[in-house]
Design an enzyme around this catalytic site. Structure first.
Site, PDB file in Angstrom:
ATOM      1  N   CYS A 143      20.137 -46.298  22.552  1.00 58.06           N
ATOM      2  CA  CYS A 143      19.593 -47.406  21.766  1.00 58.06           C
ATOM      3  C   CYS A 143      18.328 -47.045  21.016  1.00 58.06           C
ATOM      4  CB  CYS A 143      19.320 -48.603  22.676  1.00 58.06           C
ATOM      5  SG  CYS A 143      20.830 -49.337  23.333  1.00 58.06           S
ATOM      6  N   PHE A 177      22.512 -30.060  38.647  1.00 51.45           N
ATOM      7  CA  PHE A 177      23.121 -28.728  38.677  1.00 51.45           C
ATOM      8  C   PHE A 177      23.420 -28.302  40.115  1.00 51.45           C
ATOM      9  CE2 PHE A 177      20.694 -28.627  34.646  1.00 51.45           C
ATOM     10  CZ  PHE A 177      21.741 -28.349  33.783  1.00 51.45           C
TER      11      PHE A 177
END
Length: 275
Positions: free
Chosen positions: A113, A258
């Site tokens: 946005c 990760f």
């Protein structure tokens, strides 16, 4: 859910006609029934593209993470779906005010946005019922490192299609509590939160005694949903966004990205991880 399709596979200038499977994606219209018993009103709330299945969990999970409901007491009856029409109706208690102005999603913004991160995080704080930790959380890093492999073992749809996301809840000892798959990562999380919501018959719903594992990246919206559920430890096999890290830190959450069986990146909340 999967669907069989015919494909043409090319390899080294050769082509071969084969059968393959893909994850099903269909729309789901979530409807709300509100009002006094003699003047019930049904209105469309949202349409989301999802993998069919666990639609009741998806609907209530969505309502909870959007701050429209807070406990099972807000529901008049369990949600009912119409699979053939891809619709589901959530019937709210006649005395419960859902404050449907929140449907406009003006209490937070997604990362697409363009609104600044500070405003987005402050907006979540306005609607999130933050509770203090019931006890100090310490999780060995060895437990964290085993989570992806455990999720892979149960991801049947991912194994066959390679095109679906998953969200899973684990105990602090690394035991799988529940998981859900969906073509939309936010749907998968809403489903797993919704499943816990429908099982937890308390006035204050919270999931602060579990680890959340995301099969992909950790976006702002996923961290917002986790914060709404009171989750304090979030692990992602992929990367987090900058706003996801800021949001997790603001809510004193532990965020790990990760995640592999040999390594991981702790972005915030490292005090809960024992090396």
């Amino acid at each position: 859910m999967i669907k069989e399709v015919t494909i043409i596979r090319t390899k080294e200038k050769q082509r071969q006609t084969l059968q393959d499977v893909v994850a099903i994606e269909e729309p789901l219209e979530i409807q709300l029934e509100t009002g006094p018993e003699n003047q019930r009103n049904i209105q469309s709330l949202s349409v989301t593209m999802r993998t069919p299945g666990n639609d009741e969990e998806l609907a209530v999970g969505f309502l909870f993470t959007e701050a429209l409901i807070t406990s099972q007491k807000n529901l008049a009856t369990p949600p009912s779906s119409v699979p053939a029409e891809n619709k589901i109706i959530v019937r709210l208690h006649e005395n419960f005010d859902a404050q449907l102005d929140k449907v406009k999603r003006n209490f937070y913004t997604t990362s697409s946005c363009g609104v600044c991160g500070k405003e987005s995080i402050e907006a979540i704080h306005q609607v999130c019922n933050i509770q203090p930790e019931r006890k100090r959380i310490i999780i060995p890093v060895a437990v964290i490192s085993r989570l992806p492999e455990q999720l892979y073992k149960v991801q049947k749809t991912f194994a066959s299609t390679g095109g679906i996301h998953a969200a899973a809840l684990f105990t602090f000892n690394g035991d799988l509590v529940s998981f859900r798959e969906d073509v939309g990562r936010h749907n998968a999380l809403d489903k797993v939160i919704g499943a816990a919501f429908l099982e937890q018959e308390t006035s204050l719903f919270r999931l602060d005694q579990v680890i959340l594992l995301l099969s992909g990246r950790a976006s702002f919206e996923l961290i917002q949903k986790a914060a709404m559920a009171g989750i304090k430890v979030v692990c992602a096999i992929g990367a987090p966004s900058s706003l996801a890290v800021e949001t997790a830190a603001s809510f004193d959450m532990t965020l790990i990205g990760f995640l592999k069986n040999t390594s991981s990146n702790i972005y915030c909340g490292e005090q809960r991880i024992k090396l």
